[in-house]
Design a protein around this motif. Structure first.
Motif, mmCIF file in Angstrom:
data_model
loop_
_atom_site.group_PDB
_atom_site.id
_atom_site.type_symbol
_atom_site.label_atom_id
_atom_site.label_comp_id
_atom_site.label_asym_id
_atom_site.label_seq_id
_atom_site.Cartn_x
_atom_site.Cartn_y
_atom_site.Cartn_z
ATOM 1 N N GLY A 142 0.788 -1.225 0.000
ATOM 2 C CA GLY A 142 0.000 0.000 0.000
ATOM 3 C C GLY A 142 0.820 1.273 0.000
ATOM 4 N N ASN A 143 2.139 1.170 -0.118
ATOM 5 C CA ASN A 143 2.999 2.361 -0.163
ATOM 6 C C ASN A 143 2.956 2.973 -1.555
ATOM 7 O OD1 ASN A 143 3.952 1.866 2.494
ATOM 8 N ND2 ASN A 143 5.331 0.331 1.672
ATOM 9 N N ALA A 144 2.929 4.297 -1.624
ATOM 10 C CA ALA A 144 2.915 4.990 -2.911
ATOM 11 C C ALA A 144 4.284 4.877 -3.576
ATOM 12 C CB ALA A 144 2.542 6.454 -2.720
ATOM 13 N N LEU A 145 4.284 4.588 -4.881
ATOM 14 C CA LEU A 145 5.520 4.476 -5.652
ATOM 15 C C LEU A 145 5.687 5.708 -6.530
ATOM 16 C CD1 LEU A 145 5.252 0.762 -6.806
ATOM 17 C CD2 LEU A 145 6.710 1.676 -5.006
ATOM 18 N N ALA A 146 6.936 6.051 -6.829
ATOM 19 C CA ALA A 146 7.246 7.175 -7.706
ATOM 20 C C ALA A 146 8.369 6.756 -8.644
ATOM 21 C CB ALA A 146 7.682 8.388 -6.882
ATOM 22 N N ASP A 147 8.533 7.515 -9.732
ATOM 23 C CA ASP A 147 9.627 7.245 -10.660
ATOM 24 C C ASP A 147 10.961 7.302 -9.915
ATOM 25 O OD1 ASP A 147 8.104 6.893 -12.944
ATOM 26 O OD2 ASP A 147 8.218 8.987 -13.538
ATOM 27 N N LEU A 192 11.295 -7.621 -4.742
ATOM 28 C CA LEU A 192 10.301 -8.632 -5.105
ATOM 29 C C LEU A 192 9.849 -9.375 -3.859
ATOM 30 C CD1 LEU A 192 11.856 -10.134 -8.344
ATOM 31 C CD2 LEU A 192 10.093 -8.402 -8.144
ATOM 32 N N ILE A 193 8.550 -9.666 -3.751
ATOM 33 C CA ILE A 193 8.033 -10.357 -2.575
ATOM 34 C C ILE A 193 7.802 -11.844 -2.837
ATOM 35 C CG2 ILE A 193 7.031 -8.280 -1.568
ATOM 36 C CD1 ILE A 193 4.283 -9.263 -2.542
ATOM 37 N N LYS A 194 8.014 -12.298 -4.080
ATOM 38 C CA LYS A 194 7.931 -13.724 -4.389
ATOM 39 C C LYS A 194 8.765 -14.019 -5.625
ATOM 40 C CE LYS A 194 4.357 -15.489 -6.628
ATOM 41 N NZ LYS A 194 3.046 -15.992 -6.925
ATOM 42 N N ASP A 195 9.094 -15.295 -5.826
ATOM 43 C CA ASP A 195 9.842 -15.703 -7.019
ATOM 44 C C ASP A 195 8.960 -15.513 -8.248
ATOM 45 O OD1 ASP A 195 11.816 -16.443 -5.289
ATOM 46 O OD2 ASP A 195 11.611 -18.600 -5.613
ATOM 47 N N LEU A 196 9.529 -14.959 -9.315
ATOM 48 C CA LEU A 196 8.773 -14.717 -10.545
ATOM 49 C C LEU A 196 9.515 -15.314 -11.729
ATOM 50 C CD1 LEU A 196 7.839 -10.946 -10.071
ATOM 51 C CD2 LEU A 196 6.376 -12.918 -9.675
ATOM 52 N N LYS A 197 8.817 -16.137 -12.511
ATOM 53 C CA LYS A 197 9.368 -16.633 -13.765
ATOM 54 C C LYS A 197 9.115 -15.564 -14.811
ATOM 55 C CE LYS A 197 8.691 -21.487 -12.788
ATOM 56 N NZ LYS A 197 8.037 -22.735 -13.193
ATOM 57 N N VAL A 198 10.131 -15.232 -15.581
ATOM 58 C CA VAL A 198 10.024 -14.175 -16.582
ATOM 59 C C VAL A 198 9.628 -14.805 -17.916
ATOM 60 C CG1 VAL A 198 11.226 -12.298 -17.748
ATOM 61 C CG2 VAL A 198 11.767 -12.843 -15.370
ATOM 62 N N ARG A 255 16.100 -1.428 -9.055
ATOM 63 C CA ARG A 255 16.326 0.003 -8.834
ATOM 64 C C ARG A 255 15.805 0.817 -10.000
ATOM 65 N NH1 ARG A 255 20.485 -2.583 -6.404
ATOM 66 N NH2 ARG A 255 21.098 -1.863 -4.349
ATOM 67 N N SER A 256 15.505 2.048 -9.727
ATOM 68 C CA SER A 256 15.139 3.032 -10.741
ATOM 69 C C SER A 256 13.950 2.588 -11.595
ATOM 70 C CB SER A 256 16.348 3.331 -11.626
ATOM 71 O OG SER A 256 16.065 4.402 -12.469
ATOM 72 N N ILE A 257 12.805 2.412 -10.933
ATOM 73 C CA ILE A 257 11.594 2.029 -11.657
ATOM 74 C C ILE A 257 10.997 3.240 -12.362
ATOM 75 C CG2 ILE A 257 11.086 0.178 -10.027
ATOM 76 C CD1 ILE A 257 8.805 2.025 -8.946
ATOM 77 N N ARG A 258 10.155 2.980 -13.349
ATOM 78 C CA ARG A 258 9.400 4.031 -14.033
ATOM 79 C C ARG A 258 7.933 3.644 -14.011
ATOM 80 N NH1 ARG A 258 13.641 2.939 -17.173
ATOM 81 N NH2 ARG A 258 12.402 1.732 -18.628
ATOM 82 N N LEU A 259 7.071 4.594 -13.711
ATOM 83 C CA LEU A 259 5.636 4.340 -13.695
ATOM 84 C C LEU A 259 5.099 4.323 -15.116
ATOM 85 C CD1 LEU A 259 4.590 6.625 -10.723
ATOM 86 C CD2 LEU A 259 5.328 4.238 -10.676
ATOM 87 N N ARG A 315 7.532 -4.563 -3.271
ATOM 88 C CA ARG A 315 7.398 -3.746 -2.070
ATOM 89 C C ARG A 315 8.456 -2.658 -2.126
ATOM 90 N NH1 ARG A 315 8.757 -7.286 1.900
ATOM 91 N NH2 ARG A 315 10.822 -6.399 1.983
ATOM 92 N N LYS A 316 8.069 -1.450 -1.794
ATOM 93 C CA LYS A 316 9.011 -0.315 -1.815
ATOM 94 C C LYS A 316 10.098 -0.534 -0.790
ATOM 95 C CE LYS A 316 9.018 4.695 -1.724
ATOM 96 N NZ LYS A 316 8.166 5.888 -1.669
ATOM 97 N N ARG A 317 11.313 -0.183 -1.181
ATOM 98 C CA ARG A 317 12.479 -0.306 -0.302
ATOM 99 C C ARG A 317 12.644 0.885 0.574
ATOM 100 N NH1 ARG A 317 17.448 -3.719 -0.936
ATOM 101 N NH2 ARG A 317 18.503 -2.313 0.410
#
Length: 98
Positions: A36-41, A47-53, A67-71, A96-98
């Motif tokens: 529920g934390n607000a994210l920004a550019d 990651l909160i779980k393992d993800l297959k790409v 690092r360095s996400i973009r909305l 989850r936001k760091r």
């Protein structure tokens, strides 16, 4: 028709005629992570779980820092880069936001 009639603006969101300057601006989209934390550019997320790409044989492990996400235009997705994967798009429900 008087001069005052020309200054009213039709607001499609409410369906009403409003005086100038009172028209509602488009609401800013708030992108939130799994907690529920607000994210920004430029934020860093974990990651909160393992993800297959999809499209690769790579699995991103839980706890991996991105690092360095973009909305994006979609409040449920963020655009990011990882060392091994370029052009990665993640769902906000898995970070989850760091």
């Amino acid at each position: 028709m008087t001069g005052d009639d020309e200054s009213y603006v039709y607001d499609e969101a409410t369906g009403e005629w409003l005086p100038p300057g009172a028209a509602s601006a488009p609401a800013a989209i708030v992108v939130r992570d799994a907690a529920g934390n607000a994210l920004a550019d430029g934020d860093a997320v974990t990651l909160i779980k393992d993800l297959k790409v999809k499209g690769t044989s790579t699995t991103l492990k839980q706890g991996t820092v991105i690092r360095s996400i973009r909305l994006t235009d979609d409040p449920d997705e963020i655009d990011c880069r990882h060392d091994t994967i370029k052009g990665l798009v993640l769902r906000t429900e898995f970070v989850r936001k760091r």
